[in-house]
Write a protein that holds these residues in place. Structure first.
Motif, PDB file in Angstrom:
ATOM      1  N   ALA A  38       0.814  -1.206   0.000  1.00 31.44           N
ATOM      2  CA  ALA A  38       0.000   0.000   0.000  1.00 31.44           C
ATOM      3  C   ALA A  38       0.852   1.263   0.000  1.00 31.44           C
ATOM      4  O   ALA A  38       0.458   2.261  -0.567  1.00 31.44           O
ATOM      5  N   CYS A  39       2.001   1.232   0.682  1.00 25.75           N
ATOM      6  CA  CYS A  39       2.797   2.470   0.749  1.00 25.75           C
ATOM      7  C   CYS A  39       4.253   2.238   0.358  1.00 25.75           C
ATOM      8  O   CYS A  39       4.912   3.150  -0.099  1.00 25.75           O
ATOM      9  N   GLU A  40       4.744   1.063   0.575  1.00 31.72           N
ATOM     10  CA  GLU A  40       6.146   0.710   0.287  1.00 31.72           C
ATOM     11  C   GLU A  40       7.132   1.623   1.023  1.00 31.72           C
ATOM     12  O   GLU A  40       8.239   1.835   0.569  1.00 31.72           O
ATOM     13  N   GLU A  43       4.962   2.649   6.352  1.00 35.52           N
ATOM     14  CA  GLU A  43       3.996   3.493   7.059  1.00 35.52           C
ATOM     15  C   GLU A  43       2.678   2.800   7.377  1.00 35.52           C
ATOM     16  O   GLU A  43       1.966   3.226   8.283  1.00 35.52           O
ATOM     17  N   CYS A  44       2.310   1.774   6.617  1.00 35.74           N
ATOM     18  CA  CYS A  44       0.916   1.303   6.698  1.00 35.74           C
ATOM     19  C   CYS A  44       0.741  -0.089   7.298  1.00 35.74           C
ATOM     20  O   CYS A  44      -0.360  -0.454   7.699  1.00 35.74           O
ATOM     21  N   GLY A  45       1.778  -0.898   7.296  1.00 33.10           N
ATOM     22  CA  GLY A  45       1.688  -2.229   7.883  1.00 33.10           C
ATOM     23  C   GLY A  45       0.981  -3.268   7.030  1.00 33.10           C
ATOM     24  O   GLY A  45       0.838  -4.414   7.456  1.00 33.10           O
ATOM     25  N   SER A  46       0.549  -2.909   5.834  1.00 33.23           N
ATOM     26  CA  SER A  46      -0.199  -3.882   5.014  1.00 33.23           C
ATOM     27  C   SER A  46       0.682  -5.026   4.521  1.00 33.23           C
ATOM     28  O   SER A  46       0.172  -6.056   4.091  1.00 33.23           O
ATOM     29  N   CYS A  47       1.980  -4.849   4.627  1.00 36.04           N
ATOM     30  CA  CYS A  47       2.931  -5.856   4.135  1.00 36.04           C
ATOM     31  C   CYS A  47       3.523  -6.675   5.278  1.00 36.04           C
ATOM     32  O   CYS A  47       4.524  -7.369   5.082  1.00 36.04           O
ATOM     33  N   SER A  48       2.910  -6.602   6.470  1.00 34.31           N
ATOM     34  CA  SER A  48       3.508  -7.219   7.664  1.00 34.31           C
ATOM     35  C   SER A  48       3.692  -8.734   7.524  1.00 34.31           C
ATOM     36  O   SER A  48       2.784  -9.441   7.075  1.00 34.31           O
ATOM     37  N   SER A  58       7.549  -6.036   5.374  1.00 34.03           N
ATOM     38  CA  SER A  58       8.377  -6.709   4.362  1.00 34.03           C
ATOM     39  C   SER A  58       8.800  -5.757   3.250  1.00 34.03           C
ATOM     40  O   SER A  58       9.726  -6.061   2.493  1.00 34.03           O
ATOM     41  N   CYS A  59       8.152  -4.585   3.152  1.00 34.01           N
ATOM     42  CA  CYS A  59       8.592  -3.608   2.147  1.00 34.01           C
ATOM     43  C   CYS A  59       9.902  -2.961   2.544  1.00 34.01           C
ATOM     44  O   CYS A  59      10.573  -2.345   1.701  1.00 34.01           O
ATOM     45  N   LEU A  60      10.264  -3.048   3.822  1.00 36.48           N
ATOM     46  CA  LEU A  60      11.495  -2.405   4.308  1.00 36.48           C
ATOM     47  C   LEU A  60      12.654  -3.386   4.461  1.00 36.48           C
ATOM     48  O   LEU A  60      13.750  -2.987   4.839  1.00 36.48           O
TER      49      LEU A  60
HETATM   50  S1  FES Z   1       3.587  -1.458   2.187  1.00 37.19           S
HETATM   51 FE1  FES Z   1       3.064  -0.023   3.753  1.00 37.19          FE
HETATM   52  S2  FES Z   1       4.417  -0.576   5.390  1.00 37.19           S
HETATM   53 FE2  FES Z   1       5.004  -1.868   3.758  1.00 37.19          FE
END
Ligand code: FES
Ligand code: FES
Length: 151
Positions: A38-40, A43-48, A58-60
């Motif tokens: 969602a944000c890459e 910031e959003c946690g959608s990739c947790s 996981s985007c980080l």
């Molecule tokens: S896609 Fe939003 S925190 Fe990773």
């Protein structure tokens, strides 16, 4: 570079680029689209996901850093065709609207309940503070986590 890792209990390998995120590898190379982008930007946690048992965005995380490590995604929470109690509670409590944030919330809530089986509201809010939802107003998400804890 080639990496070997364990994903949801299964040994996997992939050819990844130097700067590639774990999120990209999971979704685009390993056929696991449950973790959302969602944000890459963390910031959003959608990739947790869980990396060696620790909740991460996981985007980080660079895919290359996960060589030899263990990852659990939202797809890995269900067991033997049975939904994880948190997944079931999200459905039962009506905590899913568009659903884009849901995988991240489910992974974060499952991680919380594994650490603290009966969390109070402050602990739930703290554990989910890295996850954003644009639809639900959060109340039903809190209800779902309480419900999962009760069960
Ligand atoms: S896609 Fe939003 S925190 Fe990773
Ligand atoms: S249900 Fe739509 S962003 Fe959370």
């Amino acid at each position: 570079m080639r990496i070997e890792l364990t994903v949801n209990g299964v040994p996997r390998d992939a050819d990844v680029r130097a700067g590639e995120s774990l999120l990209f590898t999971l979704r685009e190379r390993l056929g696991l689209p449950g973790s959302k982008n969602a944000c890459e930007q963390g910031e959003c946690g959608s990739c947790s996901v869980l990396l060696d048992g620790e909740l991460v965005c996981s985007c980080l995380v660079l895919a290359a850093q996960t060589d030899g490590h263990e990852v659990v995604t939202v797809e890995g929470l269900a067991r033997g065709g049975e939904l994880h109690p948190v997944q079931e509670a999200f459905a039962d409590a009506g905590a899913v609207q568009c659903g884009f944030c849901t995988p991240g919330f489910v992974v974060a809530a499952a991680d919380l309940l594994a650490r603290i089986p009966a969390p109070n509201d402050d602990e739930i809010r703290e554990a989910l503070s890295g996850n954003l939802c644009r639809c639900t107003g959060y109340q039903k998400i809190l209800d779902a986590v309480r419900l999962a804890a009760e069960r």
